[in-house]
Scaffold this active site. Structure first.
Site, PDB file in Angstrom:
ATOM      1  N   TYR A 145     -50.619   2.231  49.501  1.00 52.30           N
ATOM      2  CA  TYR A 145     -50.672   2.644  48.098  1.00 52.30           C
ATOM      3  C   TYR A 145     -51.955   3.410  47.783  1.00 52.30           C
ATOM      4  O   TYR A 145     -52.246   3.679  46.623  1.00 52.30           O
ATOM      5  CB  TYR A 145     -50.570   1.418  47.180  1.00 52.30           C
ATOM      6  CG  TYR A 145     -49.191   0.822  47.123  1.00 52.30           C
ATOM      7  CD1 TYR A 145     -48.620   0.254  48.256  1.00 52.30           C
ATOM      8  CD2 TYR A 145     -48.452   0.817  45.947  1.00 52.30           C
ATOM      9  CE1 TYR A 145     -47.359  -0.307  48.215  1.00 52.30           C
ATOM     10  CE2 TYR A 145     -47.185   0.259  45.896  1.00 52.30           C
ATOM     11  CZ  TYR A 145     -46.645  -0.297  47.035  1.00 52.30           C
ATOM     12  OH  TYR A 145     -45.392  -0.851  46.989  1.00 52.30           O
TER      13      TYR A 145
ATOM     14  N   ASP B 209     -41.185  -9.013  59.851  1.00 54.67           N
ATOM     15  CA  ASP B 209     -39.724  -8.970  60.047  1.00 54.67           C
ATOM     16  C   ASP B 209     -39.170 -10.375  60.253  1.00 54.67           C
ATOM     17  O   ASP B 209     -38.152 -10.768  59.671  1.00 54.67           O
ATOM     18  CB  ASP B 209     -39.328  -8.017  61.186  1.00 54.67           C
ATOM     19  CG  ASP B 209     -40.270  -8.074  62.380  1.00 54.67           C
ATOM     20  OD1 ASP B 209     -41.313  -8.747  62.290  1.00 54.67           O
ATOM     21  OD2 ASP B 209     -39.955  -7.465  63.417  1.00 54.67           O
TER      22      ASP B 209
ATOM     23  N   ASP C 197     -44.838  -6.003  48.026  1.00 49.29           N
ATOM     24  CA  ASP C 197     -43.884  -5.407  47.093  1.00 49.29           C
ATOM     25  C   ASP C 197     -42.458  -5.685  47.557  1.00 49.29           C
ATOM     26  O   ASP C 197     -41.611  -6.167  46.803  1.00 49.29           O
ATOM     27  CB  ASP C 197     -44.143  -3.899  47.016  1.00 49.29           C
ATOM     28  CG  ASP C 197     -43.313  -3.238  45.933  1.00 49.29           C
ATOM     29  OD1 ASP C 197     -43.039  -3.897  44.920  1.00 49.29           O
ATOM     30  OD2 ASP C 197     -42.927  -2.074  46.111  1.00 49.29           O
TER      31      ASP C 197
ATOM     32  N   LYS D  47     -48.005  -7.343  60.396  1.00 48.04           N
ATOM     33  CA  LYS D  47     -47.374  -6.650  61.521  1.00 48.04           C
ATOM     34  C   LYS D  47     -48.501  -6.240  62.484  1.00 48.04           C
ATOM     35  O   LYS D  47     -48.619  -5.078  62.892  1.00 48.04           O
ATOM     36  CB  LYS D  47     -46.589  -5.430  60.998  1.00 48.04           C
ATOM     37  CG  LYS D  47     -45.669  -4.782  61.992  1.00 48.04           C
ATOM     38  CD  LYS D  47     -44.370  -5.522  62.206  1.00 48.04           C
ATOM     39  CE  LYS D  47     -43.520  -4.851  63.263  1.00 48.04           C
ATOM     40  NZ  LYS D  47     -42.338  -5.624  63.646  1.00 48.04           N
TER      41      LYS D  47
END
Ligand code: ATP
Length: 335
Positions: free
Chosen positions: A124, A204, A228, A171
């Site tokens: 962002y 994930d 988000d 991740k």
């Protein structure tokens, strides 16, 4: 004592759901002075700027705002007002509780999650450019400072709210440097909070585990983008976006707003579910130290949901935004 609050109705369904929340807040009998500020599409049309300086000045002065959603054009157009507001006011912590409410049909029972999302950096950062035609670069910024303070916020929240476990979602197997730094910061803060269980889950796998059984989790700690996406997914566990409240919290000020966007597809039709904003308003009351009033509003929301006669379309009912707000307000005033 009168609470002076910056009120940002926003775009789309914003004015309807914020109006509903104001109706309910007024029913508490507390004294509010609403400083209404226009941001979003309306401000762009009248002022040539989607987030005018006076909006920021008002929130800085009052230190508390209740905000409706503001639309963000996809692909082109002005930058997200939400992102801009959070950055300019350094509202670094996005707090999104996800809790099953009585009488709301959903796929899971007893969901009680707290999502803590870093609010100021990551993808962002708005740093995107064309390298050569056909190739673009979007820059993910992760800093030790922002990661440490969001981790500290999560662990301190856990301590003060009787939460037992914080799961950092990442991740770092792929983004070894950026998500690796985020995890290093989370681990450092976790060391200082031995009373809170700390674990780490790859994003994930976390999504799969959450969908299998969200009740296995307690608090989720995430960078901006994962936060988000995961918080919208979590809203689905408890009946959808119309039920998911939120707060953007900084050192100096706090802006309370629902997880959902401006929902242009249902705007102006009295169809929007106002509960997410009303529940955001209860978080605002807690923040203002008005715990008893916040509890009265929550109790009234639960009672209306349990009765099941005043539900908006997203919850399987036929009531309008105004009717559900009125039903809650009457109960709040009557308690
Ligand atoms: P943004 O990019 O601003 O987050 P979005 O594209 O994620 O917006 P939303 O505006 O949140 O989209 O809407 C997603 C879907 O959820 C739409 O179909 C919308 O009608 C529905 N929705 C969102 N908020 C509500 C609400 N308060 N009550 C009922 N339905 C809602």
């Amino acid at each position: 004592m009168t609470h002076t609050i910056t009120l940002i109705p926003g775009d789309g369904i914003g004015p309807e759901v914020v109006g509903a929340a104001v109706r309910v807040l007024e029913a508490t009998g507390l004294s509010f002075h609403w400083e209404s500020q226009i941001a979003g599409a309306a401000a762009l049309a009248t002022e040539g700027c989607a987030l005018p300086e006076q909006v920021l000045a008002s929130v800085r002065k009052n230190r508390v705002a209740l905000k409706g959603p503001t639309g963000t054009p996809v692909g082109s157009g002005h930058r997200s007002i939400n992102v801009e507001l959070r950055k300019r006011l350094d509202l670094y912590a996005n707090l999104r509780p996800v809790k099953t409410l009585p009488g709301v049909k959903s796929r899971y029972d007893n969901v009680d999650l707290i999502v803590v999302r870093e609010n100021t950096e990551d993808l962002y950062s708005g740093l995107e450019h064309v390298v050569v035609p056909g190739v673009v670069e979007s820059i993910k910024i992760i800093t030790e400072k922002a990661s440490t303070r969001i981790a500290r916020f999560a662990f301190e929240y856990a301590r003060t709210h009787g939460r037992k476990r914080v799961s950092a979602i990442h991740k770092a197997n792929i983004m070894k440097l950026s998500d690796g730094l985020f995890l290093d910061c989370c681990r450092a803060i976790a060391k200082g909070h031995p009373d809170i269980v700390y674990d780490e889950i790859i994003v994930d796998n976390a999504c799969m585990q959450l969908v299998l059984d969200p009740t296995r989790f307690d608090m989720l700690l995430l960078e901006n983008l994962y936060g988000d996406i995961v918080s919208d997914m979590c809203a689905g566990f408890i009946g959808g976006l119309g039920m998911a409240p939120g707060a953007n919290i900084g050192e100096d000020s706090a802006v309370f707003e629902a997880v959902h966007g401006s929902a242009p597809d249902i705007a102006g039709k009295n169809l929007a579910n106002p509960l997410a904003v009303i529940l955001s308003a209860t978080m605002m009351l807690d923040h203002l130290g008005e715990r008893a009033a916040a509890d009265r509003v929550r109790t009234a929301v639960h009672a209306v949901l349990r009765e099941g006669t005043k539900l908006t379309r997203d919850l399987g009912g036929t009531a309008g935004t105004i009717e559900i707000a009125e039903a809650i307000a009457v109960k709040v005033a009557g308690v």
